[in-house]
Scaffold this motif. Structure first.
Motif, PDB file in Angstrom:
ATOM      1  N   UNK A   1       0.861  -1.181   0.000  1.00  0.00           N
ATOM      2  CA  UNK A   1       0.000   0.000   0.000  1.00  0.00           C
ATOM      3  C   UNK A   1       0.895   1.226   0.000  1.00  0.00           C
ATOM      4  N   UNK A   2       0.694   2.102  -0.978  1.00  0.00           N
ATOM      5  CA  UNK A   2       1.391   3.381  -1.043  1.00  0.00           C
ATOM      6  C   UNK A   2       0.381   4.491  -0.815  1.00  0.00           C
ATOM      7  N   UNK A   3       0.713   5.444   0.039  1.00  0.00           N
ATOM      8  CA  UNK A   3      -0.125   6.624   0.225  1.00  0.00           C
ATOM      9  C   UNK A   3       0.776   7.848   0.184  1.00  0.00           C
ATOM     10  N   UNK A   4       0.213   8.933  -0.305  1.00  0.00           N
ATOM     11  CA  UNK A   4       0.935  10.201  -0.301  1.00  0.00           C
ATOM     12  C   UNK A   4      -0.001  11.288   0.166  1.00  0.00           C
ATOM     13  N   UNK A   5       0.472  12.066   1.111  1.00  0.00           N
ATOM     14  CA  UNK A   5      -0.250  13.249   1.558  1.00  0.00           C
ATOM     15  C   UNK A   5       0.699  14.114   2.362  1.00  0.00           C
ATOM     16  N   UNK A   6       0.479  15.384   2.281  1.00  0.00           N
ATOM     17  CA  UNK A   6       1.201  16.372   3.103  1.00  0.00           C
ATOM     18  C   UNK A   6       2.718  16.163   3.103  1.00  0.00           C
ATOM     19  N   UNK A   7       3.315  15.990   1.930  1.00  0.00           N
ATOM     20  CA  UNK A   7       4.762  15.881   1.850  1.00  0.00           C
ATOM     21  C   UNK A   7       5.338  14.583   2.357  1.00  0.00           C
ATOM     22  N   UNK A   8       4.527  13.545   2.476  1.00  0.00           N
ATOM     23  CA  UNK A   8       4.993  12.264   2.993  1.00  0.00           C
ATOM     24  C   UNK A   8       4.493  11.130   2.101  1.00  0.00           C
ATOM     25  N   UNK A   9       5.398  10.285   1.664  1.00  0.00           N
ATOM     26  CA  UNK A   9       5.050   9.061   0.942  1.00  0.00           C
ATOM     27  C   UNK A   9       5.187   7.921   1.940  1.00  0.00           C
ATOM     28  N   UNK A  10       4.111   7.175   2.142  1.00  0.00           N
ATOM     29  CA  UNK A  10       4.122   6.063   3.097  1.00  0.00           C
ATOM     30  C   UNK A  10       3.981   4.751   2.348  1.00  0.00           C
TER      31      UNK A  10
END
Length: 166
Positions: A94-103
């Motif tokens: 699972x990849x998520x991106x928000x607020x300057x962060x890639x998780x």
């Protein structure tokens, strides 16, 4: 790639949001939030297939090339650990991106097991093996591993500038 890959985004492009499998929705209301998930059977090719999925997703999200490179190394290591050590029938990224962060989250359904055969330095010398979690620590800003009877979930975060519209 064999298996299922879904891309979910805050733009609601018709894909199904799979955040419930991870205890929360990937798109938590942040206007730039986006997510993509891929589940594959655990095979010797799973690390390469997941690396390709992660790289394509990150490039589509306009993640800087140096972060894409680090992401690919971390995906290869974590999925390789699932293949060698978990006994899981499936691996999910699972990849998520928000607020300057890639998780990045890598989840399996197995339990830790010893390597089935002794390490062979020549066979394991390639870029996809033997770097251990040291690579993950060096390439990410935050790491977390959750070991449970139902499997393992490893979370790694990369600091990035928010990407442009996809």
């Amino acid at each position: 790639m064999n298996g299922s890959a879904r891309n979910d985004s805050a733009r609601n492009d018709g894909a199904r949001n799979d955040g419930a499998r991870y205890g929360g929705a990937p798109n938590d209301g942040h206007p730039k939030g986006r997510a993509a998930v891929c589940s594959l059977p655990v095979t010797p090719a799973a690390d390469a297939d997941m690396r390709h999925f992660a790289a394509q997703t990150a490039r589509r999200w306009r993640i800087p090339p140096e972060v894409v490179e680090a992401l690919c190394g971390v995906v290869t290591e974590l999925v390789g650990n699932v293949v060698v050590h978990s006994g899981s029938p499936e691996v999910t990224v699972l990849l998520t991106q928000r607020a300057g962060c890639l998780t990045l989250q890598v989840k399996d359904l197995g339990r830790w097991r010893r390597r089935p055969a002794p390490r062979h330095l020549t066979a394991d010398a390639g870029p996809a093996h033997g770097r251990g979690l040291r690579l993950v620590r060096q390439a990410t800003s935050c790491r977390l591993a959750v070991l449970a009877p139902t499997g393992t979930r490893v979370v790694a975060r990369f600091a990035v500038a928010a990407g442009g519209p996809a």
